[in-house]
Design an enzyme around this catalytic site. Structure first.
Site, PDB file in Angstrom:
ATOM      1  N   SER A 249       0.808  -1.220   0.000  1.00 34.64           N
ATOM      2  CA  SER A 249       0.000   0.000   0.000  1.00 34.64           C
ATOM      3  C   SER A 249       0.841   1.270   0.000  1.00 34.64           C
ATOM      4  CB  SER A 249      -0.945   0.021   1.210  1.00 34.64           C
ATOM      5  OG  SER A 249      -0.209  -0.018   2.420  1.00 34.64           O
TER       6      SER A 249
ATOM      7  N   SER B 158      13.858  -6.874   6.519  1.00 36.56           N
ATOM      8  CA  SER B 158      14.119  -6.704   7.940  1.00 36.56           C
ATOM      9  C   SER B 158      14.485  -5.245   8.207  1.00 36.56           C
ATOM     10  CB  SER B 158      15.236  -7.670   8.371  1.00 36.56           C
ATOM     11  OG  SER B 158      15.545  -7.521   9.737  1.00 36.56           O
TER      12      SER B 158
ATOM     13  N   TYR C  10      10.391  -3.550  18.698  1.00 41.79           N
ATOM     14  CA  TYR C  10      10.398  -3.622  17.228  1.00 41.79           C
ATOM     15  C   TYR C  10      11.680  -4.284  16.735  1.00 41.79           C
ATOM     16  CZ  TYR C  10      11.193  -2.070  12.436  1.00 41.79           C
ATOM     17  OH  TYR C  10      11.497  -2.041  11.100  1.00 41.79           O
TER      18      TYR C  10
ATOM     19  N   LYS D  96      12.323  -7.848  14.438  1.00 42.66           N
ATOM     20  CA  LYS D  96      13.101  -7.967  13.207  1.00 42.66           C
ATOM     21  C   LYS D  96      14.306  -8.880  13.393  1.00 42.66           C
ATOM     22  CE  LYS D  96      10.746  -5.473  10.280  1.00 42.66           C
ATOM     23  NZ  LYS D  96      10.133  -6.097   9.088  1.00 42.66           N
TER      24      LYS D  96
END
Length: 250
Positions: free
Chosen positions: A11, A125, A139, A143
């Site tokens: 998107s 990543s 976060y 990853k």
């Protein structure tokens, strides 16, 4: 014969630019997003609804896509908060999307590639996994988990002629990463953490110094998909290259 690539999270940003890169090269591109918006993409691209955290959605999309030569797992989001202030629901959402969502796509597509003895899996990543930063610890952990299982996946799939790679972008202020992370921001009203957070948010939003552009990521994904000699980890962006070099991974 035309090759087919399926890309998640198209998107905006990295996914959208990667879809355009493969389309310009003449590939059949299957772009996916949770809420399909055809006006974002060239009309000749196939667009499928896909929520990587929904098992039924993953199954429907992979079945509708047909044979996939390259899978690009790009869907994900970030969150800015000190580790101790990260809401449990945010932590769960980060791992559900970034880790388990990526794993769900691998589980859905890898068996077909293994049977055909051909294919490439590219997991997007982040270089925050090679340079420790404050305020994005959870976060970064999500990853880092992607890095760990992708490294194992690459070894496991190699005997079957299937490659797996990591693309590690740096700071990308021109994408919607910051906008998507801000709703999960915690600690601005905390007297101890507020100064750190204000400085961090400002640094993320500023387009100064070496940064990563969406086109850098698209090119790195393209290299992973098309270059059999590509390394496991590919830096995407000038800052990413610097961080990878400092970590001894360049």
């Amino acid at each position: 014969m035309m090759s087919t690539v399926l890309i998640t999270g198209c998107s905006s940003g990295f996914g959208l630019e990667s879809a355009k890169r493969f389309h310009e090269a003449g590939w059949e591109v299957i772009a996916t997003m949770r809420t399909p918006q055809q006006d974002l993409l060239p009309p000749s691209l196939r667009l499928l609804a896909l929520d990587v955290t929904d098992a039924a959605s993953v199954e429907r999309a992979v079945e509708a896509a047909g044979p996939i030569d390259v899978l690009v797992n790009n869907a994900g989001f970030g969150a800015v908060a000190p580790v101790e202030l990260t809401a449990p629901e945010t932590a769960r959402a980060l791992f559900e999307t970034n880790v388990l969502g990526t794993l769900a796509m691998v589980r859905a597509v890898a068996p077909h590639m293994r049977r055909r003895r051909a294919g490439v899996i590219v997991n997007v990543s982040s270089t925050v996994t090679v340079k420790t930063l404050p305020l994005i610890g959870v976060y970064s952990a999500s990853k880092a988990a992607v890095n760990a299982f992708t490294a194992s996946l690459a070894l496991e799939m190699q005997p079957f002629g299937v490659r797996a790679h990591l693309v590690l972008p740096g700071r990308a202020p021109q994408t919607r990463f910051g906008d998507n992370a801000m709703p999960h921001l915690r600690g601005m009203d905390d007297l101890d953490y507020s100064p750190q957070l204000q400085g961090f948010v400002q640094s993320v939003l500023e387009d100064q110094g070496p940064v990563t552009h969406a086109t850098d990521v698209a090119q790195a994904v393209w290299r992973a998909a098309t270059d059999p000699a590509a390394p496991l980890r590919i830096a995407a962006g000038a800052d990413a290259e610097l961080w990878m070099a400092e970590a001894g991974l360049a």
